[in-house]
Design an enzyme around this catalytic site. Structure first.
Site, PDB file in Angstrom:
ATOM      1  N   LEU A  28     -18.330   4.739 -22.325  1.00  0.00           N
ATOM      2  CA  LEU A  28     -17.279   4.566 -21.325  1.00  0.00           C
ATOM      3  C   LEU A  28     -17.939   4.375 -19.969  1.00  0.00           C
ATOM      4  CD1 LEU A  28     -14.411   7.174 -22.011  1.00  0.00           C
ATOM      5  CD2 LEU A  28     -14.249   4.688 -22.080  1.00  0.00           C
ATOM      6  N   ASP A  29     -17.464   3.389 -19.197  1.00  0.00           N
ATOM      7  CA  ASP A  29     -17.978   3.184 -17.850  1.00  0.00           C
ATOM      8  C   ASP A  29     -17.705   4.419 -16.997  1.00  0.00           C
ATOM      9  OD1 ASP A  29     -18.688   0.599 -18.534  1.00  0.00           O
ATOM     10  OD2 ASP A  29     -16.798  -0.266 -17.804  1.00  0.00           O
ATOM     11  N   PRO A  30     -18.517   4.648 -15.944  1.00  0.00           N
ATOM     12  CA  PRO A  30     -18.237   5.776 -15.037  1.00  0.00           C
ATOM     13  C   PRO A  30     -16.826   5.730 -14.458  1.00  0.00           C
ATOM     14  CG  PRO A  30     -20.446   4.947 -14.641  1.00  0.00           C
ATOM     15  CD  PRO A  30     -19.803   3.995 -15.627  1.00  0.00           C
TER      16      PRO A  30
END
Length: 300
Positions: A42-44
């Site tokens: 998951l992206d930040p």
């Protein structure tokens, strides 16, 4: 400890950082040194379901990467950034805003099998280097298109105005997608199809494989549980990641053979099966006719 912790990943934390945080929590709880991995980056910027595999469950993390995902996301129209989300720099603007009528007409074009070019700011390898490393250096990054499947894409009815000709400044969608789908790319392509540009301002994963937000726990709550040595209550069993796999009961002798990597004969099944000795998972196996071979063995 062998099983899953389903983390409700907070905003601003990368997946690798989330794994490190869970490792720290496990040490605080007295679990000692255990293998820990995640089942889908998951992206930040993104929040939501991040399956964290513990112990022998790490052998199934790759299977989680191949599973379908479900997201809620918001795309704001008018600005495209280099990262295709809030973290990037603007690279294109447009004063055009689509109407709801156009949005409703366009969404079916992004349902089913589609071709998609991943973002330049992604972890995809190009000649041995991560695409985001090349992009950060200012290199021209050409991302090849890939085939993905959008099983479901729909707007939230409560967000739709009464006037179908009203301009839309931002759009929140629910998307059920196959592995390898980039929501940032999907948002970019939807905006372009509507005659404008856009970027993702909110991204939340609500399901990954069999895991949903209902079984997810916040990092703060996990930290509190570790302090009270109650972390086990939030762990799901290893088999929770295999809910869609039929069980194959085996005898002690057959279990021993599978643990030794041997093939079983005489059990006519087809496809993936979970070999079980009572309540103990022995191995993920694959059957073709009467032959059953080990795909992943578990040291339990």
């Amino acid at each position: 400890m062998h099983g899953w912790i389903i983390l409700d990943k907070p905003h601003g934390l990368g997946s690798t950082q989330a794994v490190s945080a869970v490792k720290r929590v496990l040490r605080q709880s007295g679990a000692g040194k255990v293998k820990v991995g995640h089942g889908g980056t998951l992206d930040p910027l993104a929040t939501g379901v991040l399956p964290i595999a513990i112990g022998e469950a790490t052998k199934l993390a790759g299977r989680m990467l191949d599973s379908d995902k479900v997201y809620d996301f918001t795309v704001a129209f008018g600005v495209q950034t280099d990262t295709l989300d809030l973290e990037g720099k603007p690279i294109a603007t447009s004063d055009h805003r689509p109407t709801w009528a156009l949005v409703e007409a366009a969404l079916p074009r992004f349902t089913g099998p589609i071709e998609q070019a991943p973002p330049a700011y992604s972890a995809i390898l190009i000649d041995g280097q991560r695409a985001y490393d090349l992009a950060r250096k200012g290199a021209a990054v050409e991302m090849k298109t890939r085939s993905v499947t959008i099983h479901r894409l729909q707007a939230y009815p409560e967000d739709m105005p009464h006037d179908p000709l009203a301009p839309v400044h931002e759009l929140t969608l629910a998307a059920h997608v196959s592995k390898g789908t980039y929501i940032r790319s999907l948002a970019r392509d939807i905006a372009l199809a509507l005659g404008t540009v856009g970027h993702v301002t909110m991204l939340r994963r609500v399901k990954a494989g069999p895991f949903t937000l209902e079984s997810a726990i916040s990092l703060d709550k996990l930290n509190d549980a570790a302090t009270g040595h109650g972390i086990a209550q939030y762990m799901l069993p290893l088999t929770a990641g295999l809910d869609d796999i039929p069980a194959l009961p085996v005898s002690p002798d057959e279990a021993l053979a599978l643990r030794q990597g041997k093939m079983l004969m005489g059990k006519p099944h087809t496809g993936l099966l979970l070999a079980m000795l009572g309540d103990t998972p022995i191995a993920l196996v694959e059957s073709s006719g009467p032959d059953i071979r080990v795909v992943r063995g578990f040291n339990l």
